[in-house]
Design a protein around this motif. Structure first.
Motif, PDB file in Angstrom:
ATOM      1  N   ALA A 528      11.661 -10.370   1.414  1.00  0.00           N
ATOM      2  CA  ALA A 528      10.794 -10.821   0.415  1.00  0.00           C
ATOM      3  C   ALA A 528       9.560  -9.858   0.541  1.00  0.00           C
ATOM      4  CB  ALA A 528      10.690 -12.223   0.744  1.00  0.00           C
ATOM      5  N   GLU A 529       9.015  -9.533   1.583  1.00  0.00           N
ATOM      6  CA  GLU A 529       7.692  -8.812   1.770  1.00  0.00           C
ATOM      7  C   GLU A 529       7.943  -7.527   1.215  1.00  0.00           C
ATOM      8  OE1 GLU A 529       3.799  -7.957   3.169  1.00  0.00           O
ATOM      9  OE2 GLU A 529       5.054  -9.824   2.804  1.00  0.00           O
ATOM     10  N   ASN A 530       8.941  -6.746   1.420  1.00  0.00           N
ATOM     11  CA  ASN A 530       9.041  -5.348   1.323  1.00  0.00           C
ATOM     12  C   ASN A 530       9.908  -4.924  -0.024  1.00  0.00           C
ATOM     13  OD1 ASN A 530       7.548  -4.405   3.568  1.00  0.00           O
ATOM     14  ND2 ASN A 530       8.855  -5.482   4.656  1.00  0.00           N
ATOM     15  N   LEU A 645       8.538 -10.127  -6.691  1.00  0.00           N
ATOM     16  CA  LEU A 645       8.256  -8.629  -6.104  1.00  0.00           C
ATOM     17  C   LEU A 645       6.809  -8.981  -5.669  1.00  0.00           C
ATOM     18  CD1 LEU A 645       9.817  -6.331  -8.960  1.00  0.00           C
ATOM     19  CD2 LEU A 645      10.466  -6.825  -6.597  1.00  0.00           C
ATOM     20  N   ASN A 646       6.645  -8.286  -4.470  1.00  0.00           N
ATOM     21  CA  ASN A 646       5.415  -7.977  -3.734  1.00  0.00           C
ATOM     22  C   ASN A 646       4.600  -6.942  -4.371  1.00  0.00           C
ATOM     23  OD1 ASN A 646       2.968  -7.976  -2.196  1.00  0.00           O
ATOM     24  ND2 ASN A 646       4.242  -7.824  -0.192  1.00  0.00           N
ATOM     25  N   PRO A 647       3.296  -7.276  -5.139  1.00  0.00           N
ATOM     26  CA  PRO A 647       2.479  -6.153  -5.686  1.00  0.00           C
ATOM     27  C   PRO A 647       1.839  -5.189  -4.658  1.00  0.00           C
ATOM     28  CG  PRO A 647       1.588  -8.316  -6.076  1.00  0.00           C
ATOM     29  CD  PRO A 647       2.749  -8.625  -5.314  1.00  0.00           C
ATOM     30  N   ASP A 648       1.816  -5.628  -3.464  1.00  0.00           N
ATOM     31  CA  ASP A 648       1.182  -4.861  -2.482  1.00  0.00           C
ATOM     32  C   ASP A 648       2.176  -3.732  -1.969  1.00  0.00           C
ATOM     33  OD1 ASP A 648      -1.198  -6.218  -2.819  1.00  0.00           O
ATOM     34  OD2 ASP A 648      -0.655  -7.539  -1.257  1.00  0.00           O
ATOM     35  N   VAL A 649       3.259  -3.904  -2.344  1.00  0.00           N
ATOM     36  CA  VAL A 649       4.550  -2.897  -1.741  1.00  0.00           C
ATOM     37  C   VAL A 649       4.685  -1.736  -2.805  1.00  0.00           C
ATOM     38  CG1 VAL A 649       6.698  -2.666  -0.524  1.00  0.00           C
ATOM     39  CG2 VAL A 649       4.748  -4.361  -0.048  1.00  0.00           C
ATOM     40  N   THR A 650       4.866  -0.527  -2.568  1.00  0.00           N
ATOM     41  CA  THR A 650       5.371   0.353  -3.406  1.00  0.00           C
ATOM     42  C   THR A 650       6.717   0.257  -3.620  1.00  0.00           C
ATOM     43  OG1 THR A 650       3.881   1.959  -2.397  1.00  0.00           O
ATOM     44  CG2 THR A 650       5.611   2.976  -3.658  1.00  0.00           C
ATOM     45  N   GLU A 658      14.206   5.113   2.935  1.00  0.00           N
ATOM     46  CA  GLU A 658      13.336   3.812   3.202  1.00  0.00           C
ATOM     47  C   GLU A 658      13.720   3.195   4.448  1.00  0.00           C
ATOM     48  OE1 GLU A 658      14.282   0.266   0.556  1.00  0.00           O
ATOM     49  OE2 GLU A 658      13.997   2.080  -0.991  1.00  0.00           O
ATOM     50  N   LYS A 659      12.682   2.639   5.037  1.00  0.00           N
ATOM     51  CA  LYS A 659      12.653   1.792   6.232  1.00  0.00           C
ATOM     52  C   LYS A 659      11.681   1.021   6.650  1.00  0.00           C
ATOM     53  CE  LYS A 659      10.147   5.217   9.044  1.00  0.00           C
ATOM     54  NZ  LYS A 659       9.306   3.822   9.052  1.00  0.00           N
ATOM     55  N   CYS A 660      11.763   0.268   7.755  1.00  0.00           N
ATOM     56  CA  CYS A 660      10.628  -0.448   8.075  1.00  0.00           C
ATOM     57  C   CYS A 660       9.338   0.275   8.336  1.00  0.00           C
ATOM     58  CB  CYS A 660      10.885  -1.090   9.667  1.00  0.00           C
ATOM     59  SG  CYS A 660       9.633  -2.054  10.291  1.00  0.00           S
ATOM     60  N   THR A 661       8.314  -0.397   7.801  1.00  0.00           N
ATOM     61  CA  THR A 661       6.870   0.346   7.919  1.00  0.00           C
ATOM     62  C   THR A 661       5.839  -0.548   8.779  1.00  0.00           C
ATOM     63  OG1 THR A 661       6.075  -1.216   5.910  1.00  0.00           O
ATOM     64  CG2 THR A 661       7.139   1.185   5.364  1.00  0.00           C
ATOM     65  N   PHE A 662       6.430  -1.580   9.490  1.00  0.00           N
ATOM     66  CA  PHE A 662       5.511  -2.257  10.271  1.00  0.00           C
ATOM     67  C   PHE A 662       4.920  -3.117   9.477  1.00  0.00           C
ATOM     68  CE2 PHE A 662       5.519  -0.589  14.946  1.00  0.00           C
ATOM     69  CZ  PHE A 662       6.715  -1.342  14.907  1.00  0.00           C
ATOM     70  N   CYS A 663       5.200  -3.335   8.063  1.00  0.00           N
ATOM     71  CA  CYS A 663       4.344  -4.118   7.059  1.00  0.00           C
ATOM     72  C   CYS A 663       2.929  -3.344   6.972  1.00  0.00           C
ATOM     73  CB  CYS A 663       3.981  -5.532   7.145  1.00  0.00           C
ATOM     74  SG  CYS A 663       5.768  -6.342   7.133  1.00  0.00           S
ATOM     75  N   VAL A 664       3.164  -2.032   6.664  1.00  0.00           N
ATOM     76  CA  VAL A 664       1.616  -1.097   6.723  1.00  0.00           C
ATOM     77  C   VAL A 664       0.817  -1.637   5.711  1.00  0.00           C
ATOM     78  CG1 VAL A 664       2.586   0.304   5.032  1.00  0.00           C
ATOM     79  CG2 VAL A 664       0.853   1.187   6.874  1.00  0.00           C
ATOM     80  N   GLN A 665       1.414  -2.288   4.491  1.00  0.00           N
ATOM     81  CA  GLN A 665       0.339  -3.148   3.897  1.00  0.00           C
ATOM     82  C   GLN A 665      -0.612  -3.959   4.265  1.00  0.00           C
ATOM     83  OE1 GLN A 665       3.528  -3.337   3.556  1.00  0.00           O
ATOM     84  NE2 GLN A 665       3.959  -5.061   3.344  1.00  0.00           N
ATOM     85  N   ARG A 666      -0.004  -4.888   5.265  1.00  0.00           N
ATOM     86  CA  ARG A 666      -0.774  -5.674   5.962  1.00  0.00           C
ATOM     87  C   ARG A 666      -1.732  -5.070   7.002  1.00  0.00           C
ATOM     88  NH1 ARG A 666       2.767 -11.170   6.978  1.00  0.00           N
ATOM     89  NH2 ARG A 666       3.649 -11.380   4.850  1.00  0.00           N
TER      90      ARG A 666
END
Length: 745
Positions: A528-530, A645-650, A658-666
């Motif tokens: 959901a987040e990414n 879709l989360n507007p904060d994520v590319t 692609e892979k985990c980013t540690f929720c870099v947007q947060r």
């Protein structure tokens, strides 16, 4: 056989006087003597020594025995519940960990039985023509009830049927009028789950679609009908009706002051908590020594079916969500369908191999599904999860798998639920399919990925070899090594970027395997987040799943040893010495000053060298094009899923890794806010999506360089280790060894 086991444990507690004996405990001695461990062990399949050990641990307290759930959804449910209460009573738990509510303390919402028994009465009334109008809200009984009950056919006898379902499920499809309700996030509501607790629900968003809350619809209908009901229900909206009802709650709670202040405080707290009525002293009822506790047993020539609620789809209400369809079952790792769990020895008797389609038949019907061989199922038992086999309910649920409700008898249980046990026949159907599962190697092969130990071994009191095998890795030293390598070269650069302290953090994640249950809520939260797409069952079979976070499952033991299942959340480790970075020909994989292993999507050309060089296999190739093509059927986010879709994520394009980013947007959002407020980022201010969603608080994110952070303190625990640390990748993810509750030999 849970009821028999509870009585055997109670026998040990009373016989060995493990707890202070209640004055009337002697009344149940005849019952307990008939259920001594030696008598019960063979029927339960639990050794006498284990029963005695469980009883002693239970009596040591504090403890509680809970009856209910699918384990007691059979005709003998009352006996199992009584046995569990008796076990609590002889262990001295009543009044300590078990509190009996006074009659009526739950209010009208808890008065009288609810559940499947009432549904049976409704079906009989519909068949008899006694129902002129049927309202269905928050349920799908045309699907989630035994087919032998005949709810759908009886519903056809009702002249006018109204469904308030938000989805076109089986019951809504048979209705004459569908009035979609608001989503729960858009509703006003309240609930009385137990005595002394009243929960209050408020909307957190405006309605997205053209829907109306069911309460508003019923108010409008009542007012249009007029009469005594219309004269009494005069509220302009359901919110006003709710506020009127809560004025009485304020009086019952004894709260003085204006109602507006009470209402605002209740909204902020989520409800009102008051002391429930004091119950009378609990004691043994008359005739307790004569109660009958029996176990479910299928005939000798048949198998026992256990239909268990899917941990992902539950009773089928989540089957229309592709996130949940693609979420692997925590144990079998199967997605997008049904399966039949069979013990390997039982399967060998019938000549069944994994993936063979088998037919399971009871007196009420039959289903066909592929077999999954699992040693955790008891011999002579077949287990089938609920949730699949829909004939409606949207494109992701319809026609997928088989409905186990076809096999269940139409009898209520003592707890008001549907009986989930049946005697069945099993036979191969003569077909074979490849299961759509994400299961890898089932054994760790000595790699120490999912480590476990005992409390004695942690203290150095256990067997030397076990203690040495699970000794903690020197995680703090590894972290300091990484920081030392970066510090001089990058401190100046980090200051130039405007960092608040002039020194970079080292973002990391600590996962406590003693807390993790493998529920996989973190996996769906990451989706959901990414903006991670689902790929469907065929691509799952080809190994093209896209989830950035997976729950790896390993088996230990088996055969003569007890079977143990271990789970490990696996994601990008954000290595300080990342193998993926030096092999990228276009420098798409690089390291940030604060310890993140980043990916430049615009630079990536999809060579997949990074995936080949990753020992954790946590990088994924994107097979989808997110731009709406001319043919909408190939669009990766069909209506209405693009609303999620989360507007904060590319949005990634086809052909990149692609892979985990540690929720870099947060992370960046919190850092920017801290800079605006001229302060450092507070510990705990940044929470990744997986951490936020974990119901067991098994995941902690923070700055591993800050010795006062929660994550750094956990990383210094004696249980801490890195996965595959011998490769010198210096991961930023720290695992805490699971502590098992076992008795040393």
């Amino acid at each position: 056989t849970e009821g028999l086991l509870a009585l055997a444990m109670a026998h040990v507690i009373v016989a060995e006087r493990l707890t202070p004996q209640a004055p009337d405990a002697a009344r149940v001695r005849p019952l307990l003597e008939a259920h001594a461990p030696g008598t019960v062990a063979a029927r339960c399949g639990v050794p006498v020594e284990t029963i005695e050990r469980l009883a002693r641990e239970f009596a040591a307290g504090p403890s509680v025995a809970l009856a209910g759930g699918v384990g007691t959804q059979h005709e003998q449910a009352h006996g199992a519940a009584a046995a569990a209460l008796l076990l609590n009573y002889v262990a001295g738990n009543v009044g300590r960990t078990v509190h009996v509510a006074a009659a009526g303390s739950g209010g009208a919402a808890l008065a009288g039985p609810r559940g499947y028994g009432r549904l049976v009465e409704l079906v009989e009334a519909m068949r008899a023509g006694q129902v002129g109008v049927l309202f269905v809200h928050g349920a799908n009984p045309a699907y989630a009830s035994p087919a032998s009950l005949g709810f759908a056919a009886a519903m056809g006898q009702v002249p006018f049927k109204v469904s308030f379902s938000r989805f076109m499920d089986e019951t809504a499809q048979a209705a004459d009028l569908v009035l979609p309700d608001h989503d729960p996030l858009e509703q006003w509501n309240d609930v009385v789950p137990s005595g002394g607790l009243r929960g209050l629900q408020q909307p957190v968003m405006q309605p997205v679609f053209d829907t109306r809350q069911t309460g508003d619809v019923l108010l409008a209908v009542a007012q249009n009908l007029g009469g005594r009901v219309g004269a009494r229900l005069t509220a302009a909206s359901y919110k006003d009706y709710l506020q009127d009802a809560w004025r009485a709650v304020q009086r019952e709670a004894g709260v003085d002051g204006p109602f507006e202040a009470f209402w605002t405080d209740a909204l902020q707290r989520g409800g009102v908590w008051t002391s429930p009525r004091t119950p009378p002293r609990a004691g043994l009822a008359a005739g307790v020594s004569d109660m009958a506790v029996t176990a479910w047993e299928a005939p000798a020539d048949r198998l026992t079916l256990m239909a268990y609620p899917s941990p992902v789809l539950h009773d089928g209400r989540g089957a229309n969500r592709p996130w949940l369809q693609e979420l692997p079952d925590p144990v079998t790792k199967i997605t997008w369908g049904s399966w039949v769990e069979v013990h390997p020895e039982t399967a060998a008797e019938f000549g069944i191999a994994e993936g063979d389609v088998v037919e399971v038949a009871s007196e009420t019907g039959s289903i066909a599904a592929p077999a999954y061989l699992y040693a955790g199922v008891r011999r002579g038992v077949v287990a089938v999860p609920t949730g699949q086999g829909h004939t409606a309910f949207g494109r992701y649920a319809q026609g997928r798998g088989a409905s186990v409700y076809t096999l269940l008898p139409a009898v209520p249980t003592g707890f008001g639920g549907v009986a989930h046990y049946a005697a069945v026949d099993l036979r191969p159907a003569g077909a074979h399919v490849r299961l759509s599962k994400t299961e890898g190697t089932t054994r760790q092969l000595g790699r120490g990925i999912a480590r476990a130990t005992t409390l004695a071994a942690l203290r150095g009191e256990g067997p030397e070899e076990e203690h040495a095998a699970h000794a903690a890795a020197p995680v703090p030293e590894h972290i300091e090594d990484v920081l030392h390598e970066w510090e001089e070269a990058q401190r100046t650069e980090w200051r130039s970027r405007g960092n608040y302290a002039g020194e970079h953090p080292r973002w990391g994640l600590v996962i406590d395997l003693a807390r993790c249950t493998g529920c996989s809520a973190c996996v769906t939260a990451c989706h959901a987040e990414n903006n991670i797409p689902t790929v469907g069952p065929e691509l799952i079979k080809r190994g093209r799943e896209m989830s950035w976070l997976r729950i790896e499952r390993y088996f230990e033991g088996g055969g003569e040893e007890p079977l143990e299942t271990r789970v490990v959340p696996m994601l990008c480790q954000h290595c300080g010495n990342a193998p993926c970075e030096p092999v990228c020909p276009v420098f798409a994989a690089y390291h940030t000053p604060d310890g993140l292993n980043a990916q430049v999507y615009n630079r990536c050309v999809g060579t997949r060298y990074c995936s080949n060089n990753c020992p954790y296999k946590v990088r994924y190739f994107n097979w989808f094009d997110y731009q709406a093509p001319e043919d909408p059927r190939t669009f990766a986010w069909p209506e209405p899923l693009h609303w999620s879709l989360n507007p904060d994520v590319t949005m990634r394009s086809k052909g990149v890794m692609e892979k985990c980013t540690f929720c870099v947007q947060r992370i960046r959002g919190a850092q920017n806010q801290a800079r605006l407020e001229d302060r450092p980022v507070r510990d705990g201010e940044i929470r990744t999506a997986c951490q936020q969603t974990c119901p067991a608080d098994a995941i902690v994110f923070g700055d591993l360089r800050n010795p006062d952070s929660h994550a750094a303190r956990l990383a210094a625990d004696a249980r801490a280790y890195h996965v595959l640390e011998e490769l010198n990748t210096k991961p930023g993810v720290v695992y805490l060894t699971k502590v098992r509750n076992v008795t040393e030999a």
